[in-house]
Design an enzyme around this catalytic site. Sequence first.
Site, mmCIF file in Angstrom:
data_model
loop_
_atom_site.group_PDB
_atom_site.id
_atom_site.type_symbol
_atom_site.label_atom_id
_atom_site.label_comp_id
_atom_site.label_asym_id
_atom_site.label_seq_id
_atom_site.Cartn_x
_atom_site.Cartn_y
_atom_site.Cartn_z
ATOM 1 N N ASP A 76 47.461 -24.605 -110.129
ATOM 2 C CA ASP A 76 46.580 -23.852 -110.493
ATOM 3 C C ASP A 76 45.264 -23.704 -109.564
ATOM 4 O OD1 ASP A 76 46.161 -26.044 -111.806
ATOM 5 O OD2 ASP A 76 44.563 -25.173 -113.094
ATOM 6 N N GLU A 138 45.607 -27.800 -114.306
ATOM 7 C CA GLU A 138 44.678 -29.072 -114.029
ATOM 8 C C GLU A 138 43.317 -28.914 -113.971
ATOM 9 O OE1 GLU A 138 42.258 -31.821 -111.409
ATOM 10 O OE2 GLU A 138 42.468 -29.674 -111.169
ATOM 11 N N HIS A 359 36.809 -25.096 -104.785
ATOM 12 C CA HIS A 359 36.005 -24.317 -105.498
ATOM 13 C C HIS A 359 34.917 -23.200 -105.080
ATOM 14 C CE1 HIS A 359 36.966 -27.144 -109.338
ATOM 15 N NE2 HIS A 359 38.222 -27.345 -108.521
HETATM 16 ZN ZN LIG Z 1 42.532 -30.160 -107.549
#
Ligand SMILES: [Zn+2]
Length: 391
Positions: A76, A138, A359
């Site tokens: 994910d 996760e 991210h």
């Molecule tokens: Zn990661």
Amino acid sequence: MKGPRYSAAELLARLVHFDTTSHRSNLPLVRFVEDYLAQHGIASELVASADGAKASLYATIGPTAVPGVALSGHTDVVPVDGQSWSSDPFVLTERDGRLYGRGSADMKGFLACVLAAVPDFRRRQLSVPIHLAFSYDEEVGCIGVRPLIAELGRHLTRPRVVIVGEPTSMSVVDAHKGPVRWHVDIKGRAAHSSMAPLGVNAISVAGKLLGELARIEQELMTAPRDSRFDPPYATLQVTRIDGGTATNIVPVSCRLDFDIRALPSVDAAAIDRRVRAFADKECLPAMRQVASESGIDITIANQVPPFAAGNGSEAVALALHLTGHNETHAVSYATEAGLFQEAGSPAVVVGPGDIAQAHAADEWIAKDQLDRCMAFLTRLGDWAERGKPIR
Ligand SMILES: [Zn+2]
């Protein structure tokens, strides 16, 4: 059996194209991996989520009766919502030796390298098997790997060591902090604000709790430090607060969330007990005197254990051997390593890409990081074929 061969970059393009943002199903990606492995004569075991919308995948290359080296990663990715991307986040795009795409660094780059290495693993006479352990969810608290770990030693062979391929720029990480997240729901009693004594002000109660949390934060900062971490102490942060109804109403409810990034030495259960005891002794009696329905509900919403491989870890020795490095690092972000370690499989974190790009908008991985990871996996194949002791 001769299955298809792709480069790590080609496989990364395929993996990035599946939008596996945590709230979505990862099954299309899992089916792709299952099919790819089947073409190489490797069977996959799927461990499905309770609602069947997601699954972890476990597969073994080499002898099946012996514990081997697990290559572990999550499928994910974090959302792209609200981020400004220069190109489609789900189309891998190359610019200046960098491959841009959501999950390129965290951590489909590692998964792509592992899949690209499968034909090489497959052609070898492995004496130590190599397991693939691909999880989901996760990014929302290491949720999906837990049912898979529960099957280790039962339905699935428990690995001898686990290499978690989170982005470390291929350096060896043997310790990380563990996040613990609490929700606190405070229920008071509403009243006209001119008649305050008839109500129980939930926001005032939250204020008392905030004071106690600030004292705990200070104590964590002044506790013995571990200079391997940045910052070298456990942090406590109140991360959300929400309460009240209108300017002339005594607020009936307030909710706050707080988060501790625990060092391996921090006892999160003791902090949990302390916060509950403070609520019971310092807040509730006065609240209940006015309103018997008052309450403070404290729950741990998510907890990922901190990770410390410890001295003499076989996983760390193997990772140092394969990378050629002679030093290890500690990081502040969490991974699935602590959960594997807790379940009895020594773990280590080493993978391609830089956590600084994870991210973020325009997430990327350098092509040479994929090359370094492929070289690492080739050395793993060499080692697993010989099956010599690591030390
Ligand atoms: Zn990661």
